[in-house]
Scaffold this motif. Structure first.
Motif, PDB file in Angstrom:
ATOM      1  N   MET A 124       0.818  -1.225   0.000  1.00 62.68           N
ATOM      2  CA  MET A 124       0.000   0.000   0.000  1.00 62.68           C
ATOM      3  C   MET A 124       0.848   1.269   0.000  1.00 62.68           C
ATOM      4  SD  MET A 124      -2.950  -0.782  -0.684  1.00 62.68           S
ATOM      5  CE  MET A 124      -3.465   0.945  -0.652  1.00 62.68           C
ATOM      6  N   PRO A 125       1.959   1.341   0.730  1.00 66.33           N
ATOM      7  CA  PRO A 125       2.820   2.515   0.567  1.00 66.33           C
ATOM      8  C   PRO A 125       3.325   2.682  -0.862  1.00 66.33           C
ATOM      9  CG  PRO A 125       3.352   1.409   2.615  1.00 66.33           C
ATOM     10  CD  PRO A 125       2.368   0.529   1.888  1.00 66.33           C
ATOM     11  N   MET A 126       3.636   1.575  -1.542  1.00 65.10           N
ATOM     12  CA  MET A 126       4.060   1.685  -2.938  1.00 65.10           C
ATOM     13  C   MET A 126       2.914   2.146  -3.831  1.00 65.10           C
ATOM     14  SD  MET A 126       6.573  -1.678  -3.391  1.00 65.10           S
ATOM     15  CE  MET A 126       7.128  -1.228  -5.044  1.00 65.10           C
ATOM     16  N   VAL A 127       1.717   1.669  -3.578  1.00 68.40           N
ATOM     17  CA  VAL A 127       0.553   2.093  -4.354  1.00 68.40           C
ATOM     18  C   VAL A 127       0.281   3.578  -4.133  1.00 68.40           C
ATOM     19  CG1 VAL A 127      -1.957   1.857  -4.565  1.00 68.40           C
ATOM     20  CG2 VAL A 127      -0.508  -0.194  -4.470  1.00 68.40           C
ATOM     21  N   ARG A 128       0.322   4.000  -2.867  1.00 64.71           N
ATOM     22  CA  ARG A 128       0.043   5.408  -2.556  1.00 64.71           C
ATOM     23  C   ARG A 128       1.109   6.344  -3.117  1.00 64.71           C
ATOM     24  NH1 ARG A 128      -2.069   3.141   2.451  1.00 64.71           N
ATOM     25  NH2 ARG A 128      -0.004   3.306   3.409  1.00 64.71           N
ATOM     26  N   ARG A 129       2.258   5.829  -3.423  1.00 63.53           N
ATOM     27  CA  ARG A 129       3.320   6.625  -4.038  1.00 63.53           C
ATOM     28  C   ARG A 129       2.908   7.128  -5.421  1.00 63.53           C
ATOM     29  NH1 ARG A 129       7.809   4.755  -6.995  1.00 63.53           N
ATOM     30  NH2 ARG A 129       9.666   6.085  -6.835  1.00 63.53           N
ATOM     31  N   ARG A 130       2.009   6.401  -6.076  1.00 59.55           N
ATOM     32  CA  ARG A 130       1.436   6.783  -7.372  1.00 59.55           C
ATOM     33  C   ARG A 130       2.500   6.976  -8.448  1.00 59.55           C
ATOM     34  NH1 ARG A 130      -3.926   7.812  -7.062  1.00 59.55           N
ATOM     35  NH2 ARG A 130      -4.799   8.160  -4.979  1.00 59.55           N
ATOM     36  N   LYS A 131       3.516   6.159  -8.394  1.00 60.51           N
ATOM     37  CA  LYS A 131       4.575   6.182  -9.390  1.00 60.51           C
ATOM     38  C   LYS A 131       4.920   4.737  -9.743  1.00 60.51           C
ATOM     39  CE  LYS A 131       6.632  10.507  -7.764  1.00 60.51           C
ATOM     40  NZ  LYS A 131       7.849  11.155  -7.207  1.00 60.51           N
ATOM     41  N   PRO A 132       5.605   4.538 -10.862  1.00 60.44           N
ATOM     42  CA  PRO A 132       5.999   3.173 -11.200  1.00 60.44           C
ATOM     43  C   PRO A 132       6.864   2.547 -10.108  1.00 60.44           C
ATOM     44  CG  PRO A 132       6.303   4.622 -13.082  1.00 60.44           C
ATOM     45  CD  PRO A 132       5.988   5.504 -11.910  1.00 60.44           C
ATOM     46  N   GLY A 133       6.738   1.235  -9.961  1.00 64.71           N
ATOM     47  CA  GLY A 133       7.529   0.501  -8.980  1.00 64.71           C
ATOM     48  C   GLY A 133       7.872  -0.876  -9.509  1.00 64.71           C
ATOM     49  N   ARG A 134       8.774  -1.532  -8.813  1.00 63.06           N
ATOM     50  CA  ARG A 134       9.241  -2.843  -9.260  1.00 63.06           C
ATOM     51  C   ARG A 134       9.339  -3.800  -8.070  1.00 63.06           C
ATOM     52  NH1 ARG A 134       8.331  -0.549 -13.275  1.00 63.06           N
ATOM     53  NH2 ARG A 134       9.731   0.018 -14.994  1.00 63.06           N
ATOM     54  N   ILE A 135       8.862  -5.008  -8.264  1.00 64.07           N
ATOM     55  CA  ILE A 135       9.052  -6.088  -7.298  1.00 64.07           C
ATOM     56  C   ILE A 135       9.642  -7.275  -8.051  1.00 64.07           C
ATOM     57  CG2 ILE A 135       7.921  -7.734  -5.753  1.00 64.07           C
ATOM     58  CD1 ILE A 135       5.778  -5.559  -5.259  1.00 64.07           C
ATOM     59  N   VAL A 136      10.740  -7.802  -7.538  1.00 61.40           N
ATOM     60  CA  VAL A 136      11.359  -8.998  -8.116  1.00 61.40           C
ATOM     61  C   VAL A 136      11.491 -10.036  -7.009  1.00 61.40           C
ATOM     62  CG1 VAL A 136      13.360  -9.978  -9.280  1.00 61.40           C
ATOM     63  CG2 VAL A 136      12.644  -7.638  -9.813  1.00 61.40           C
ATOM     64  N   THR A 137      10.922 -11.199  -7.236  1.00 61.58           N
ATOM     65  CA  THR A 137      11.041 -12.295  -6.276  1.00 61.58           C
ATOM     66  C   THR A 137      12.055 -13.308  -6.803  1.00 61.58           C
ATOM     67  OG1 THR A 137       9.265 -13.609  -7.275  1.00 61.58           O
ATOM     68  CG2 THR A 137       8.629 -11.972  -5.602  1.00 61.58           C
TER      69      THR A 137
END
Length: 241
Positions: A124-137
């Motif tokens: 949710m903090p990444m969503v609220r940032r309202r900018k592109p983001g990346r998650i790599v597992t």
């Protein structure tokens, strides 16, 4: 503006290589360790020598409450991360009939529950940032095709693939990509007790991979160029099917 990436399990092995590669690519890095604070501190110095900022968080990814507290405190103090590399994990290999329940539980709590424990407080903090983001597992060739003596590890790593693909669907409209890297046999201490010469014969490339080669795949998926790539599994395994 410099982006910040959290890399779990980054005091050694693939995590260390990923942290250093991402720092070279211009990211600030949040390092993580469970016990090896001294080793993580050395990685921090290496990153700072590259001109990037770094800090070290210490927690057990199997401890849900501890993880949530440490990560929440960190983003409140420093801001939300642009990216997360979920790398930390353990293996406890044994033939399934002889596998102690504690070894099954440890691998599941660390590798699979760790996916939830690390990412749930950060989404949710990444969503609220309202900018592109990346998650790599990080999964494994064991999660794709299974491996003798690794029923627990294969189950957990296969679960990470499923969780990654489902989370990618949830976050796609938010411009947050979620992808998985599945290494094969890589030159880290996790292969120290394996019959490496026998295993090498099964690899079409006839060699073990290097942590830096896995880090390169992680780096690409973390880049702006990978903005239209999500819900994918990228194998780095020398050609093992």
């Amino acid at each position: 503006m410099t982006h910040t990436v959290l890399v779990t399990g980054s005091s050694r092995g693939i995590g260390r290589a990923a942290a250093l590669r991402l720092a070279r690519d211009g990211f600030d890095i949040v390092l993580h360790c469970r016990r090896e604070a001294g080793m993580a501190g050395e990685v921090r110095k290496d990153i700072e020598a590259l001109g990037q900022q770094a800090r070290v968080l210490q927690f057990d990814i199997a401890n849900r409450e501890q993880v949530a507290q440490v990560l929440t405190d960190d983003i409140e103090a420093h801001g939300t991360y642009y990216g997360v590399v979920c790398n930390a994990g353990v293996a406890r290999d044994n033939a399934f009939p002889a596998m102690p329940g504690d070894d099954w539980d440890l691998v599941m709590r660390t590798n699979l529950d760790g996916f939830y424990n690390v990412l749930n407080p950060l989404i949710m903090p990444m969503v609220r940032r309202r900018k592109p983001g990346r998650i790599v597992t990080l999964s494994s060739v064991s999660g794709l095709i299974g491996n003798r003596g690794q029923v627990n590890y294969s189950a957990a790593k296969a679960g990470i693939i499923g969780a990654t693909k489902a989370l990618a669907l949830e976050l796609a409209k938010r411009r947050i990509t979620v992808n998985c890297v599945a290494p094969g046999l890589i030159e880290t201490d996790m292969v120290d007790d394996l019959p490496v010469e026998e295993a090498r014969k099964m690899i079409p490339s006839q060699r073990l991979g290097k942590p830096e080669e896995v880090a390169a795949a992680i780096s690409f998926l973390m880049s702006e160029d990978a903005g239209y790539i999500t819900r994918q599994v990228l194998s780095v395994n020398g050609g093992i099917c």
